[in-house]
Scaffold this motif. Structure first.
Motif, mmCIF file in Angstrom:
data_model
loop_
_atom_site.group_PDB
_atom_site.id
_atom_site.type_symbol
_atom_site.label_atom_id
_atom_site.label_comp_id
_atom_site.label_asym_id
_atom_site.label_seq_id
_atom_site.Cartn_x
_atom_site.Cartn_y
_atom_site.Cartn_z
ATOM 1 N N LYS A 15 15.642 -21.401 18.052
ATOM 2 C CA LYS A 15 16.476 -20.211 18.203
ATOM 3 C C LYS A 15 16.304 -19.552 19.562
ATOM 4 C CE LYS A 15 17.013 -19.478 13.314
ATOM 5 N NZ LYS A 15 16.572 -18.755 12.120
ATOM 6 N N ARG A 45 18.478 -34.475 9.386
ATOM 7 C CA ARG A 45 19.291 -34.762 10.571
ATOM 8 C C ARG A 45 19.150 -36.230 10.953
ATOM 9 N NH1 ARG A 45 20.741 -31.612 15.222
ATOM 10 N NH2 ARG A 45 22.047 -32.937 16.499
ATOM 11 N N ASP A 62 17.734 -30.309 18.476
ATOM 12 C CA ASP A 62 17.905 -28.879 18.730
ATOM 13 C C ASP A 62 17.499 -28.015 17.541
ATOM 14 O OD1 ASP A 62 19.909 -29.509 16.953
ATOM 15 O OD2 ASP A 62 21.571 -28.948 18.269
ATOM 16 N N ARG A 64 18.637 -28.269 14.487
ATOM 17 C CA ARG A 64 19.727 -28.088 13.509
ATOM 18 C C ARG A 64 19.792 -29.286 12.574
ATOM 19 N NH1 ARG A 64 23.606 -24.117 15.554
ATOM 20 N NH2 ARG A 64 23.045 -23.569 17.694
ATOM 21 N N ASP A 65 20.362 -29.035 11.396
ATOM 22 C CA ASP A 65 20.556 -30.127 10.444
ATOM 23 C C ASP A 65 21.916 -30.777 10.696
ATOM 24 O OD1 ASP A 65 22.491 -28.467 9.296
ATOM 25 O OD2 ASP A 65 21.257 -27.936 7.565
ATOM 26 N N GLY A 68 24.858 -28.565 11.207
ATOM 27 C CA GLY A 68 24.895 -27.672 12.354
ATOM 28 C C GLY A 68 24.127 -26.369 12.162
ATOM 29 N N ARG A 69 23.426 -26.246 11.035
ATOM 30 C CA ARG A 69 22.642 -25.033 10.780
ATOM 31 C C ARG A 69 21.205 -25.246 11.215
ATOM 32 N NH1 ARG A 69 25.838 -25.085 5.811
ATOM 33 N NH2 ARG A 69 24.266 -26.442 4.930
ATOM 34 N N TYR A 70 20.566 -24.154 11.667
ATOM 35 C CA TYR A 70 19.154 -24.255 12.017
ATOM 36 C C TYR A 70 18.322 -24.504 10.766
ATOM 37 C CZ TYR A 70 19.954 -22.501 16.745
ATOM 38 O OH TYR A 70 20.362 -22.365 18.049
#
Length: 95
Positions: A15, A45, A62, A64-65, A68-70
């Motif tokens: 984040k 991921r 990054d 994220r899964d 596209g969510r953290y």
């Protein structure tokens, strides 16, 4: 053993823009996969899945899964499967 995978940052905070730089060596051309699982074994991921030439590659995570969510701060497991073997690495996502 002969570790073929290195993590540039195996404890990171996505984040704040952190990424985990995953460098891996493909020993022989063929099918490889690079996937991240949570502690319960759930696939979070898929960073890479397919054929690869022999040599060095890098993929960045990054945090994220696949949606596209953290992911939540926790310990995750990177599974690297390559022709002739498999490796597992721990990656920590900080709060």
């Amino acid at each position: 053993g002969d570790f073929k995978t290195t993590l540039g940052d195996n404890l990171f905070n996505p984040k704040t823009g952190g990424t985990s730089k995953i460098k891996f060596n493909v020993p022989a051309a063929g099918s490889v996969s690079l996937k991240i699982y949570d502690v319960s074994g759930k696939l979070m991921r898929t960073l890479y899945e397919g054929s690869a030439a022999a040599g060095d590659m890098q993929k960045d995570w990054d945090g994220r899964d696949d949606s596209g969510r953290y992911v939540v701060p926790s310990v995750y497991f990177l599974h690297y499967v390559y022709p002739g073997g498999k490796e597992v690495r721990k990656i920590g996502v900080k709060k």
